[in-house]
Design an enzyme around this catalytic site. Sequence first.
Site, mmCIF file in Angstrom:
data_model
loop_
_atom_site.group_PDB
_atom_site.id
_atom_site.type_symbol
_atom_site.label_atom_id
_atom_site.label_comp_id
_atom_site.label_asym_id
_atom_site.label_seq_id
_atom_site.Cartn_x
_atom_site.Cartn_y
_atom_site.Cartn_z
ATOM 1 C CG HIS A 21 3.326 4.197 -0.122
ATOM 2 N ND1 HIS A 21 4.203 3.170 -0.393
ATOM 3 C CD2 HIS A 21 2.699 3.861 1.037
ATOM 4 C CE1 HIS A 21 4.115 2.254 0.561
ATOM 5 N NE2 HIS A 21 3.208 2.650 1.438
ATOM 6 C CE LYS A 25 2.220 0.295 -2.480
ATOM 7 N NZ LYS A 25 3.023 1.306 -3.229
ATOM 8 C CG PHE A 82 3.020 -0.684 8.912
ATOM 9 C CD1 PHE A 82 2.180 0.318 8.504
ATOM 10 C CD2 PHE A 82 2.492 -1.959 9.099
ATOM 11 C CE1 PHE A 82 0.825 0.085 8.274
ATOM 12 C CE2 PHE A 82 1.146 -2.210 8.885
ATOM 13 C CZ PHE A 82 0.311 -1.191 8.480
ATOM 14 C CG HIS A 109 1.349 -2.607 -0.356
ATOM 15 N ND1 HIS A 109 2.693 -2.558 -0.692
ATOM 16 C CD2 HIS A 109 1.204 -1.726 0.687
ATOM 17 C CE1 HIS A 109 3.320 -1.713 0.101
ATOM 18 N NE2 HIS A 109 2.441 -1.190 0.943
ATOM 19 C CD GLU A 126 1.588 8.854 -1.639
ATOM 20 O OE1 GLU A 126 2.604 8.732 -2.351
ATOM 21 O OE2 GLU A 126 0.777 7.920 -1.463
ATOM 22 C CB CYS A 163 5.980 -0.720 2.540
ATOM 23 S SG CYS A 163 4.812 -1.765 3.403
#
Length: 401
Positions: free
Chosen positions: A293, A325, A389, A330, A304, A161
């Site tokens: 994010h 998002k 990830f 996403h 975050e 990502c």
Amino acid sequence: MSRRVAITGIGAVSALGLGIPAHLAALQEGRGGIGPLTLVPQDQVKTRVVGEVPGYSAEAHFNPRQISTIDRSGQFALLAAAEAMTEAAGATEGVSPQKAGVIFGAAVGCQTLEEGYVRILRDGTRPLPFTVPRVMPSSAASQISMAYRITGPSFSTASACSSASHAIGLAFQMIRGGMLDMAVTGGCEAPLTLGMVKSWEALRVLAADTCRPFSKDRSGLVLGEGAAVLVLEEMERARARGATILGEVLGFGMTADGADLTAPDASSTARAIATALDDAGLDAGAVDYVAAHGTGTVLNDKTETTSLRTVLGDRLAKVPVSSLKSMTGHCFGASGALGVTAALLGMRNGFLPPTLNFREPDPECDVDCVPNATRAASAEIALVNAFAFGGLNAVLAIRAA
């Protein structure tokens, strides 16, 4: 050598539509693109909502030979690149062959991969001849370099990502350091296939209804697809040739958690944010907006928020933090580039993109998330976060022209 880096072209494809005008209109209206899943048979999955590119038809944009050699993700990349390169008209003219490059986020050709397995396992036939070049993660970078005869350093960055943000950051560093004079950069993703949807369902991180970043009742992320492309140039060269300066990349920070495969680490993400500010020569007081994010998962949004509070301190209460998002889903490898594009459009047009679907404040996510509606605002400097990830983090600091 340290040179300034201008943004002279942008292009985008997502659930908000094809092209920058569609994105700008949706952002200004606070109108999201998350809707019903149509690309996968609904009787085979539990997922009902995704961020599909509306009404997309490959045949409307590419000829049969192109379609045979370019995965859906690469098609999105080429459409966004065409828009960005048109806006940055003349970006490659007079540039030494070794001074123009394509630095692009990697994306596996999920549609092509699935088609190949269907042909082998269900139909008993061979995969199509161009399966390998369509699937390879560097396919979009290659397609863009071929489309614009860009023959300098060109490659893909693979960090899930964060791929697009790493690509933009590296392109920025290469121009700032003198290796390149211009670069086409960004990311793409088209993961809405049966195999990928089922795989994400197996992770148990998908929302049942919609994406609600920072809302206490958030229940997970929503899958999305799309692409975003930036044309970056050395500032003085761009000015000398009369290019329209849309914005400027100021700084880039990247870290690795080195801890967990899926759970983010707040200290590591905070280091990425702090490094981006330091690289830009800025302090916390300079930040006007954060493009988060903001995936809508319980742990990510909490982490975050903690990392932002670590870096911005009391200043966080005064800095709007919203998540695209909530509007697009996403888009994984494209998300960082889409975040930069949305932040830039907002700053240039006097508004902040909203976080849609917000219903209930969460004490552990005590940010001003610009809930549910676009807000008029004058912002000059933004941070764009991307956390992947595997703990691979990338943060960009940008300024509107």
